[in-house]
Motif scaffolding. Structure first.
Motif, PDB file in Angstrom:
ATOM      1  N   MET A 251       1.131  -1.168  -0.142  1.00  0.00           N
ATOM      2  CA  MET A 251      -0.381  -0.016  -0.097  1.00  0.00           C
ATOM      3  C   MET A 251       0.766   1.417   0.310  1.00  0.00           C
ATOM      4  N   SER A 252       0.516   2.131  -0.581  1.00  0.00           N
ATOM      5  CA  SER A 252       1.274   3.541  -1.417  1.00  0.00           C
ATOM      6  C   SER A 252       0.759   3.916   0.153  1.00  0.00           C
ATOM      7  N   SER A 253       1.387   5.272   0.263  1.00  0.00           N
ATOM      8  CA  SER A 253       1.345   6.794   0.878  1.00  0.00           C
ATOM      9  C   SER A 253      -0.233   7.350   1.385  1.00  0.00           C
ATOM     10  N   ALA A 254      -0.129   7.569  -1.154  1.00  0.00           N
ATOM     11  CA  ALA A 254      -1.914   8.306  -0.641  1.00  0.00           C
ATOM     12  C   ALA A 254      -2.892   7.023  -0.916  1.00  0.00           C
ATOM     13  N   GLU A 255      -2.457   5.614  -0.716  1.00  0.00           N
ATOM     14  CA  GLU A 255      -3.362   5.239  -1.022  1.00  0.00           C
ATOM     15  C   GLU A 255      -3.468   4.956   1.195  1.00  0.00           C
ATOM     16  N   VAL A 256      -3.037   5.358   1.488  1.00  0.00           N
ATOM     17  CA  VAL A 256      -2.776   5.268   2.851  1.00  0.00           C
ATOM     18  C   VAL A 256      -3.584   6.423   3.337  1.00  0.00           C
ATOM     19  N   LEU A 257      -3.490   7.347   2.880  1.00  0.00           N
ATOM     20  CA  LEU A 257      -4.385   8.961   2.940  1.00  0.00           C
ATOM     21  C   LEU A 257      -5.313   8.590   2.065  1.00  0.00           C
ATOM     22  N   SER A 258      -5.480   8.399   1.507  1.00  0.00           N
ATOM     23  CA  SER A 258      -6.594   7.804   0.878  1.00  0.00           C
ATOM     24  C   SER A 258      -7.317   7.219   1.500  1.00  0.00           C
ATOM     25  N   SER A 259      -7.213   6.339   2.197  1.00  0.00           N
ATOM     26  CA  SER A 259      -8.294   5.567   3.570  1.00  0.00           C
ATOM     27  C   SER A 259      -8.507   6.412   4.299  1.00  0.00           C
ATOM     28  N   PHE A 260      -7.927   7.134   5.170  1.00  0.00           N
ATOM     29  CA  PHE A 260      -7.462   7.581   6.105  1.00  0.00           C
ATOM     30  C   PHE A 260      -9.012   8.695   6.189  1.00  0.00           C
ATOM     31  N   PHE A 261      -9.194   9.741   4.751  1.00  0.00           N
ATOM     32  CA  PHE A 261      -9.820  10.305   4.505  1.00  0.00           C
ATOM     33  C   PHE A 261     -11.061   9.735   4.425  1.00  0.00           C
ATOM     34  N   THR A 262     -11.358   8.684   3.703  1.00  0.00           N
ATOM     35  CA  THR A 262     -12.254   8.204   3.711  1.00  0.00           C
ATOM     36  C   THR A 262     -13.511   7.762   4.905  1.00  0.00           C
ATOM     37  N   ARG A 263     -12.382   7.448   6.194  1.00  0.00           N
ATOM     38  CA  ARG A 263     -12.855   6.904   7.209  1.00  0.00           C
ATOM     39  C   ARG A 263     -13.077   8.174   8.011  1.00  0.00           C
ATOM     40  N   ILE A 264     -12.354   9.451   7.981  1.00  0.00           N
ATOM     41  CA  ILE A 264     -12.484  10.632   9.020  1.00  0.00           C
ATOM     42  C   ILE A 264     -13.616  11.331   8.619  1.00  0.00           C
ATOM     43  N   ALA A 265     -13.846  10.870   7.335  1.00  0.00           N
ATOM     44  CA  ALA A 265     -15.717  11.870   6.651  1.00  0.00           C
ATOM     45  C   ALA A 265     -16.812  11.309   7.859  1.00  0.00           C
ATOM     46  N   ARG A 266     -16.424  10.312   8.465  1.00  0.00           N
ATOM     47  CA  ARG A 266     -18.044   9.717   8.877  1.00  0.00           C
ATOM     48  C   ARG A 266     -17.465  10.278  10.222  1.00  0.00           C
ATOM     49  N   ASP A 267     -16.114  10.086  10.495  1.00  0.00           N
ATOM     50  CA  ASP A 267     -15.625  10.862  12.078  1.00  0.00           C
ATOM     51  C   ASP A 267     -15.553  12.261  12.815  1.00  0.00           C
ATOM     52  N   PRO A 268     -16.705  12.282  13.539  1.00  0.00           N
ATOM     53  CA  PRO A 268     -16.391  13.349  13.931  1.00  0.00           C
ATOM     54  C   PRO A 268     -15.523  14.283  14.500  1.00  0.00           C
ATOM     55  N   ARG A 269     -15.079  13.162  15.448  1.00  0.00           N
ATOM     56  CA  ARG A 269     -14.363  13.541  16.442  1.00  0.00           C
ATOM     57  C   ARG A 269     -13.276  14.025  15.645  1.00  0.00           C
ATOM     58  N   ILE A 270     -12.353  13.915  14.693  1.00  0.00           N
ATOM     59  CA  ILE A 270     -11.366  14.598  14.099  1.00  0.00           C
ATOM     60  C   ILE A 270     -11.586  15.457  13.452  1.00  0.00           C
ATOM     61  N   SER A 271      -9.929  16.628  13.325  1.00  0.00           N
ATOM     62  CA  SER A 271     -10.169  18.076  13.912  1.00  0.00           C
ATOM     63  C   SER A 271      -9.023  18.360  12.804  1.00  0.00           C
ATOM     64  N   LEU A 272      -8.560  19.197  12.692  1.00  0.00           N
ATOM     65  CA  LEU A 272      -7.923  19.854  11.325  1.00  0.00           C
ATOM     66  C   LEU A 272      -6.093  19.261  12.467  1.00  0.00           C
ATOM     67  N   ASN A 273      -6.108  19.699  13.772  1.00  0.00           N
ATOM     68  CA  ASN A 273      -4.657  19.548  14.823  1.00  0.00           C
ATOM     69  C   ASN A 273      -4.845  18.025  14.004  1.00  0.00           C
ATOM     70  N   HIS A 274      -5.744  17.109  13.916  1.00  0.00           N
ATOM     71  CA  HIS A 274      -5.713  15.658  14.047  1.00  0.00           C
ATOM     72  C   HIS A 274      -4.913  15.091  12.812  1.00  0.00           C
ATOM     73  N   ILE A 275      -6.126  15.636  11.508  1.00  0.00           N
ATOM     74  CA  ILE A 275      -5.113  15.159   9.887  1.00  0.00           C
ATOM     75  C   ILE A 275      -4.084  15.793   9.829  1.00  0.00           C
ATOM     76  N   GLY A 276      -3.329  17.273  10.907  1.00  0.00           N
ATOM     77  CA  GLY A 276      -2.192  16.985  10.415  1.00  0.00           C
ATOM     78  C   GLY A 276      -0.710  16.410  11.097  1.00  0.00           C
ATOM     79  N   MET A 277      -1.405  15.663  12.457  1.00  0.00           N
ATOM     80  CA  MET A 277      -0.656  15.089  12.884  1.00  0.00           C
ATOM     81  C   MET A 277      -0.588  13.195  11.718  1.00  0.00           C
TER      82      MET A 277
END
Length: 102
Positions: free
Chosen positions: A1-27
């Motif tokens: 799995m490439s870094s693009a795929e890792v980030l893509s799956s992360f963004f897909t998952r956080i779309a449904r997670d209201p707990r995640i903030s911009l700071n979490h995304i940056g980390m």
């Protein structure tokens, strides 16, 4: 799995997670970048100051809150090191990519 795929799956998952903030995304992006710079290993071994510098975080308490949240929410598994000369271990769950497909 490439870094693009890792980030893509992360963004897909956080779309449904209201707990995640911009700071979490940056980390999380800093974690993926650190992983990429170190041969895309899983797990990675990193010191707090390395990740804080990459994520542009200046406070230790902010770093610990974000890394703990990401671990508690299931995006990573964080195993802190209690030794000054040994970095903490951070695991990237393999099943994240599979969850984003569902």
């Amino acid at each position: 799995m490439s870094s693009a795929e890792v980030l893509s799956s992360f963004f897909t998952r956080i779309a449904r997670d209201p707990r995640i903030s911009l700071n979490h995304i940056g980390m999380y992006a800093a974690l993926v970048q650190f992983r990429l710079e170190h041969g895309f290993d899983n797990p990675i071994c990193a010191f707090r100051y390395e990740l804080m510098q990459l994520a542009k975080i200046s406070g230790k308490s902010t770093y610990h809150k974000l890394i703990k949240d990401l671990s508690d929410f299931g995006y990573i598994r964080y195993a802190p090191s209690r030794r000054r000369n040994q970095g903490s271990t951070i695991y990237f769950p393999v099943d994240l990519a599979l969850e984003s497909i569902k």
